[in-house]
Design a protein around this motif. Structure first.
Motif, PDB file in Angstrom:
ATOM      1  N   TYR A 156      34.628  40.552  41.224  1.00 53.89           N
ATOM      2  CA  TYR A 156      34.808  40.198  39.816  1.00 53.89           C
ATOM      3  C   TYR A 156      33.505  40.379  39.045  1.00 53.89           C
ATOM      4  O   TYR A 156      32.404  40.196  39.601  1.00 53.89           O
ATOM      5  CB  TYR A 156      35.280  38.744  39.680  1.00 53.89           C
ATOM      6  CG  TYR A 156      36.570  38.445  40.409  1.00 53.89           C
ATOM      7  CD1 TYR A 156      37.807  38.642  39.800  1.00 53.89           C
ATOM      8  CD2 TYR A 156      36.552  37.951  41.705  1.00 53.89           C
ATOM      9  CE1 TYR A 156      38.991  38.375  40.464  1.00 53.89           C
ATOM     10  CE2 TYR A 156      37.728  37.678  42.388  1.00 53.89           C
ATOM     11  CZ  TYR A 156      38.946  37.891  41.764  1.00 53.89           C
ATOM     12  OH  TYR A 156      40.112  37.618  42.424  1.00 53.89           O
ATOM     13  N   ILE A 158      32.022  38.534  35.830  1.00 54.01           N
ATOM     14  CA  ILE A 158      32.332  37.310  35.085  1.00 54.01           C
ATOM     15  C   ILE A 158      31.301  37.111  33.976  1.00 54.01           C
ATOM     16  O   ILE A 158      30.092  37.214  34.212  1.00 54.01           O
ATOM     17  CB  ILE A 158      32.342  36.084  36.021  1.00 54.01           C
ATOM     18  CG1 ILE A 158      33.351  36.296  37.154  1.00 54.01           C
ATOM     19  CG2 ILE A 158      32.676  34.809  35.251  1.00 54.01           C
ATOM     20  CD1 ILE A 158      33.348  35.200  38.193  1.00 54.01           C
ATOM     21  N   ILE A 176      36.772  37.781  32.462  1.00 55.80           N
ATOM     22  CA  ILE A 176      36.661  38.266  33.839  1.00 55.80           C
ATOM     23  C   ILE A 176      37.266  39.658  33.927  1.00 55.80           C
ATOM     24  O   ILE A 176      38.404  39.884  33.489  1.00 55.80           O
ATOM     25  CB  ILE A 176      37.378  37.325  34.838  1.00 55.80           C
ATOM     26  CG1 ILE A 176      36.759  35.917  34.773  1.00 55.80           C
ATOM     27  CG2 ILE A 176      37.298  37.875  36.251  1.00 55.80           C
ATOM     28  CD1 ILE A 176      37.485  34.911  35.646  1.00 55.80           C
TER      29      ILE A 176
END
Length: 490
Positions: A156, A158, A176
């Motif tokens: 991910y 973020i 995200i």
């Protein structure tokens, strides 16, 4: 112990301690610079930063100790020669070897301590250092996420607008981007108003709980013409949970090989035990694969029977050179197809096994290099002293000028050859023993040469040996020119 030995030992120890502390501080600053991304802006407490540095300090010793011995020995003996103290010693019948006796004993003891330090302290500190970096997220789970910018966390990316809470666990304004498995760009975007990071020291999973948000996912239609429409799916949620592996939180500038390979955490006995197991497994795999390949390439009787020529089996000794001429076109095509399929299958199998065996051999070489390194550091301390002490007596310069130049040049040469030898040995270009000991093998003759020249009061370079042949050549040219001139006048 005589007064001279006490004086020399005291002078050397003062210089060595000063140089060691200065160099150690410089290398610590280098360590901070290398890991600044993991320390800056992560809301780490001061005790955690100190703990981080303490675990990283022992790995610096193999670099600092030989360089400190080299520089301090050059400075000590250079000062003695510059202040004519060596001349006073020699006039009293004290040779260079006698002056170096007490320091040689000290260096031998220091080399033994360096070996035990490399064998016991460094593996323990390396184990603590790597695990501290991997598990630090359990203490500060928000450390991998920086406000106002995208942070790479596992699968991910973020971004949060604001972090709050005691440990920065409360997040506001979350965006995200989930990485695509096929590496064809981001296909999923998640936005949430706020969220919370939940972790536990007993768990290896970090939970990111999102509140009041939307989930966007690009859809790739099967028909190519429909892809131009860029369809996507959108869904809303009140609460959404994402599980993140904690080991992914410290992937900034982490050497994967050091994390997965434990050779730097093992002592000599543990390395010998591990190497014995690795080499046995490597040999067993080679024998097993060789037997398997032989079985796959042997032409058994039933193969010919299946093809349909029993008389050929009985008359195998009288087979012609062109064996395919005994079969019709249909059987020829069948035989060639089977052979081609078998060759392709065996080729793929060999390529896969070669890659696997290369990786295992590289792992064995890494363990062997880690084993030899523990002995190399002890010998390097001894060798650097016998390079630095005679060199200081020859150049007759103390202080921080010329000695630093010589020390840096020699140490860079040692470190470059050592690094090159290890990399070359790890790729199986040379044996691990030669790769680990290459720098010591190359510089040992220099230590012997300098000790010989300093003992016999010979300079660093014997200019007479270089200038004498040139003088003879110039004189010979002048004489020949004169003879040619005299013959021309006649």
């Amino acid at each position: 112990m005589k007064i001279l030995d006490k004086y020399l030992l005291k002078t050397f120890l003062i210089t060595f301690t000063t140089v060691f502390l200065i160099l150690f501080f410089i290398f610590i600053l280098q360590t901070i610079w290398l890991f600044i991304a993991e320390l800056a802006g992560k809301d780490l407490d001061f005790p955690l930063i100190i703990k981080f540095l303490l675990f990283s300090m022992p790995r610096i010793i193999p670099l600092v100790l030989p360089l400190s011995i080299l520089l301090s020995s050059i400075m000590t003996f250079g000062n003695l020669a510059e202040n004519y103290e060596f001349a006073a010693m020699k006039s009293s019948g004290i040779s260079l070897q006698r002056a170096m006796r007490s320091l040689t004993v000290f260096i031998v003891v220091l080399s033994i301590i360096a070996f035990f330090f490399a064998n016991n302290v460094i593996p323990f500190a390396e184990y603590k250092f790597i695990n501290f970096r991997k598990n630090i997220a359990q203490l500060k789970p928000a450390m991998a996420i920086t406000e106002g910018q995208f942070s790479d966390v596992g699968f991910y990316n973020i971004k949060v607008n604001k972090k709050s809470g005691e440990n920065g666990n409360k997040l506001d304004g979350i965006t995200i981007h989930k990485k695509s498995i096929n590496s064809d760009g981001s296909k999923t975007v998640i936005k949430a108003k706020n969220g919370e990071l939940i972790s536990s020291e007993q768990s290896s999973i970090l939970q990111l709980v999102l509140n009041n948000g939307n989930y966007y996912e690009d859809i790739t239609p099967k028909k190519y013409t429909d892809r131009k429409k860029l369809p996507f799916a959108k869904s809303s949620f009140k609460k959404y949970r994402i599980n993140i592996d904690l080991s992914q939180l410290n992937n900034v500038d982490v050497d994967d090989e050091q994390v997965t390979n434990s050779n730097s955490m093992l002592t000599v006995n543990e390395l010998n035990y591990t190497l014995d197991s690795l080499q046995k497994n490597y040999k067993t795999e080679i024998d097993s694969y060789s037997e398997n390949i032989n079985l796959r390439t042997i032409i058994e009787n039933r193969t010919f029977n299946d093809i349909g020529n029993k008389e050929l089996v009985q008359k195998r000794k009288a087979l012609p050179s062109d064996i395919l001429s005994l079969f019709d076109k249909h059987k020829k095509a069948e035989i060639l197809k089977i052979a081609s399929t078998n060759l392709s299958s065996i080729g793929y199998s060999i390529d896969g096994s070669r890659t696997n065996l290369k990786a295992k051999q590289k792992n064995i070489n890494s363990h062997l290099l880690a084993l030899y390194d523990k002995f190399v550091i002890a010998y390097a301390c001894f060798m650097m002293f016998f390079i630095g002490a005679p060199l200081g007596a020859i150049i007759r310069k103390g202080g921080l000028g010329l000695p630093i130049i010589f020390a840096v040049l020699i140490f860079i040469t040692f470190h470059f050859i050592n690094t090159f030898g290890k990399r070359f040995a790890q790729e199986n270009g040379i044996t691990p023993f030669l790769g680990a000991w290459m720098s010591s093998i190359i510089l040992t003759p220099l230590a012997i040469l300098l000790t010989y020249r300093a003992t016999n009061d010979i300079g660093l370079i014997n200019m007479d040996a270089v200038l004498a042949p040139l003088q003879k050549l110039i004189q010979k040219l002048i004489v020949n020119k004169k003879k040619i001139t005299d013959n021309g006048q006649r």
